[in-house]
Design an enzyme around this catalytic site. Sequence first.
Site, PDB file in Angstrom:
ATOM      1  CG  PHE A  83      -1.878  -1.170   1.440  1.00  0.00           C
ATOM      2  CD1 PHE A  83      -2.359  -1.769   0.360  1.00  0.00           C
ATOM      3  CD2 PHE A  83      -1.617  -2.248   2.593  1.00  0.00           C
ATOM      4  CE1 PHE A  83      -3.069  -2.999   0.672  1.00  0.00           C
ATOM      5  CE2 PHE A  83      -2.308  -3.129   2.722  1.00  0.00           C
ATOM      6  CZ  PHE A  83      -3.177  -3.711   1.715  1.00  0.00           C
ATOM      7  CB  SER A 136      13.134  -1.632  15.112  1.00  0.00           C
ATOM      8  OG  SER A 136      12.898  -1.808  13.580  1.00  0.00           O
ATOM      9  CE  LYS A 189      13.846  -7.186   8.069  1.00  0.00           C
ATOM     10  NZ  LYS A 189      12.685  -7.479   8.867  1.00  0.00           N
TER      11      LYS A 189
HETATM   12  N1  LIG Z   1       5.765  -4.728  12.873  1.00  0.00           N
HETATM   13  C1  LIG Z   1       7.185  -4.305  13.223  1.00  0.00           C
HETATM   14  O1  LIG Z   1       7.802  -4.777  14.253  1.00  0.00           O
HETATM   15  C2  LIG Z   1       7.739  -3.714  12.036  1.00  0.00           C
HETATM   16  C3  LIG Z   1       7.350  -3.673  10.850  1.00  0.00           C
HETATM   17  N2  LIG Z   1       7.839  -2.847   9.868  1.00  0.00           N
HETATM   18  C4  LIG Z   1       7.318  -2.818   8.554  1.00  0.00           C
HETATM   19  O2  LIG Z   1       6.411  -1.794   8.615  1.00  0.00           O
HETATM   20  C5  LIG Z   1       5.503  -2.217   7.702  1.00  0.00           C
HETATM   21  C6  LIG Z   1       4.311  -2.339   8.400  1.00  0.00           C
HETATM   22  O3  LIG Z   1       4.232  -3.275   9.265  1.00  0.00           O
HETATM   23  P1  LIG Z   1       3.141  -3.549  10.329  1.00  0.00           P
HETATM   24  O4  LIG Z   1       2.542  -2.377  10.811  1.00  0.00           O
HETATM   25  O5  LIG Z   1       3.646  -4.549  11.202  1.00  0.00           O
HETATM   26  O6  LIG Z   1       1.966  -4.185   9.495  1.00  0.00           O
HETATM   27  P2  LIG Z   1       0.442  -4.419  10.168  1.00  0.00           P
HETATM   28  O7  LIG Z   1       0.101  -5.605   9.166  1.00  0.00           O
HETATM   29  O8  LIG Z   1       0.248  -4.096  11.569  1.00  0.00           O
HETATM   30  O9  LIG Z   1      -0.136  -2.968   9.340  1.00  0.00           O
HETATM   31  C7  LIG Z   1      -1.628  -3.080   9.096  1.00  0.00           C
HETATM   32  C8  LIG Z   1      -1.982  -1.509   8.821  1.00  0.00           C
HETATM   33  O10 LIG Z   1      -1.799  -1.297   7.645  1.00  0.00           O
HETATM   34  C9  LIG Z   1      -2.995   0.097   7.583  1.00  0.00           C
HETATM   35  N3  LIG Z   1      -3.400  -0.513   6.235  1.00  0.00           N
HETATM   36  C10 LIG Z   1      -4.217  -1.710   5.896  1.00  0.00           C
HETATM   37  N4  LIG Z   1      -4.644  -1.648   4.599  1.00  0.00           N
HETATM   38  C11 LIG Z   1      -4.423  -0.475   4.092  1.00  0.00           C
HETATM   39  C12 LIG Z   1      -4.557   0.092   2.685  1.00  0.00           C
HETATM   40  N5  LIG Z   1      -5.158  -0.393   1.894  1.00  0.00           N
HETATM   41  N6  LIG Z   1      -3.837   1.362   2.701  1.00  0.00           N
HETATM   42  C13 LIG Z   1      -3.270   2.146   3.654  1.00  0.00           C
HETATM   43  N7  LIG Z   1      -3.009   1.552   4.856  1.00  0.00           N
HETATM   44  C14 LIG Z   1      -3.472   0.129   5.009  1.00  0.00           C
HETATM   45  C15 LIG Z   1      -3.942  -0.089   8.571  1.00  0.00           C
HETATM   46  O11 LIG Z   1      -3.565   0.873   9.458  1.00  0.00           O
HETATM   47  C16 LIG Z   1      -3.569  -1.385   9.238  1.00  0.00           C
HETATM   48  O12 LIG Z   1      -3.864  -1.587  10.598  1.00  0.00           O
HETATM   49  C17 LIG Z   1       5.776  -3.435   6.838  1.00  0.00           C
HETATM   50  O13 LIG Z   1       6.710  -3.110   5.973  1.00  0.00           O
HETATM   51  C18 LIG Z   1       6.917  -4.123   7.906  1.00  0.00           C
HETATM   52  O14 LIG Z   1       7.887  -4.696   7.454  1.00  0.00           O
HETATM   53  C19 LIG Z   1       9.257  -2.543  10.242  1.00  0.00           C
HETATM   54  C20 LIG Z   1       9.711  -2.571  11.418  1.00  0.00           C
HETATM   55  C21 LIG Z   1       9.153  -3.301  12.650  1.00  0.00           C
HETATM   56  O1  LIG Z   2      11.448  -5.903  10.283  1.00  0.00           O
HETATM   57  C1  LIG Z   2      11.273  -6.192  11.587  1.00  0.00           C
HETATM   58  C2  LIG Z   2      12.010  -6.130  12.610  1.00  0.00           C
HETATM   59  O2  LIG Z   2      13.032  -5.374  12.407  1.00  0.00           O
HETATM   60  C3  LIG Z   2      10.142  -6.865  11.571  1.00  0.00           C
HETATM   61  O3  LIG Z   2      10.104  -8.264  10.863  1.00  0.00           O
HETATM   62  P1  LIG Z   2       8.616  -8.997  10.794  1.00  0.00           P
HETATM   63  O4  LIG Z   2       7.813  -8.154   9.530  1.00  0.00           O
HETATM   64  O5  LIG Z   2       9.254 -10.123  10.355  1.00  0.00           O
HETATM   65  O6  LIG Z   2       8.008  -9.075  11.990  1.00  0.00           O
END
Ligand SMILES: NC(=O)C1=CN([C@@H]2O[C@H](COP(=O)(O)OP(=O)(O)OC[C@H]3O[C@@H](n4cnc5c(N)ncnc54)[C@H](O)[C@@H]3O)[C@@H](O)[C@H]2O)C=CC1
Ligand SMILES: O=C(CO)COP(=O)(O)O
Length: 343
Positions: A83, A136, A189
């Site tokens: 997205f 993170s 990764k």
């Molecule tokens: N969760 C983690 O620990 C970390 C995640 N990331 C990265 O951050 C990014 C987001 O990850 P998460 O927050 O874990 O995913 P998530 O699956 O929790 O995010 C879902 C959220 O995305 C938003 N969303 C859903 N559909 C959407 C749409 N059509 N358009 C815009 N927004 C929409 C909504 O707010 C929904 O709650 C990913 O690329 C992930 O790799 C990076 C570091 C840490």
């Molecule tokens: O990038 C992340 C931690 O640094 C989160 O990794 P995951 O999406 O596998 O949970």
Amino acid sequence: MAKVGIMGAGSWGTAISWLLTNNRHEVTVWSIDAKEVEMLDREREHKSKLPGVKLQDGIRFTNEIREGIEGKDFVVLAVPSPFTRSTAQRMCPYVKEGQILVNVAKGIEEKTLMTLSEQIEEEVPQADVAVLSGPSHAEEVGKGLPTTCVVGAKTRETAEYLQKAFMSEVFRVYTSPDIKGIELGGSLKNVIALAAGIADGLGYGDNTKAALITRGIAEIARLGVKMGGKIETFTGLTGIGDLIVTCASVHSRNRKAGYLIGQGRTMQEAMDEVKMVVEGVYSAKAAKQLAGQYRISMPIVEQVNQVLFEGKSPAEAVKELMLRDRKEEHSALPWGEEDTDTK
Ligand SMILES: NC(=O)C1=CN([C@@H]2O[C@H](COP(=O)(O)OP(=O)(O)OC[C@H]3O[C@@H](n4cnc5c(N)ncnc54)[C@H](O)[C@@H]3O)[C@@H](O)[C@H]2O)C=CC1
Ligand SMILES: O=C(CO)COP(=O)(O)O
């Protein structure tokens, strides 16, 4: 104190809103989902995506994207990578010339093979696009457990501004000009973490994990350097650092999805069970295409693709990795045979 907008209220967007509010910034979180906005405003906790993290009263939640952008000193993009482009398109009319947008998602666009900052730049050309990445997991950041990340930006000025904004006693931030290396490390990764999860699901051991991490970073760096990233980035926090945590952590969505696949679930069943975004599934295809385009050998990425998309059994994939052509560990290292000959 800065005025900050955060796009996306999933696990990572929520943890960052908590972190930046603790740093005394004024935070507005936008979500595309009106029900999510209403729930967060009422509950002050994202019970399904980041349970146990109590969100401060000062955080504002909105379904109006304009409110998350106008008047903000910088805006964080934390939506899952599929997205990123559509969100950037929605943002564009409200972004001012030179406004800082910092992407914290990790992925590569399957159709174009562009990194996320490249997509954002294409959709919002007037913005100053930066990235933040590193080991993170939201679950730990949201508890205030110490970690370290890297901000990549086009100028030292923007990098140091963001470093100061994000940095705290639990979140140490370094700076780097190598945006490309940071983004490639962060997205590739996830593919290796799927493989590490698969190995766990098959019941393999710590030796297997260490081997996957080590050979995984070799693959990532081989491609990343050819694409313009710096080798130092791949041996740093956003390369090997993030790879280690994602392959090992109980919090990793990619590792967990891999585990379920190793236990016999299909890719779709695993993604449904994890419930949050499993970025490695999207990046796997892109990584394979990039490997072909740049003529780089990426055997782990290749086997993950075959397991995910071609129905190959995980055990067969591991066997193939183990028995592929015999090789030197580093083909550039000399044997020094000439020296021994002369003695
Ligand atoms: N969760 C983690 O620990 C970390 C995640 N990331 C990265 O951050 C990014 C987001 O990850 P998460 O927050 O874990 O995913 P998530 O699956 O929790 O995010 C879902 C959220 O995305 C938003 N969303 C859903 N559909 C959407 C749409 N059509 N358009 C815009 N927004 C929409 C909504 O707010 C929904 O709650 C990913 O690329 C992930 O790799 C990076 C570091 C840490
Ligand atoms: O990038 C992340 C931690 O640094 C989160 O990794 P995951 O999406 O596998 O949970």
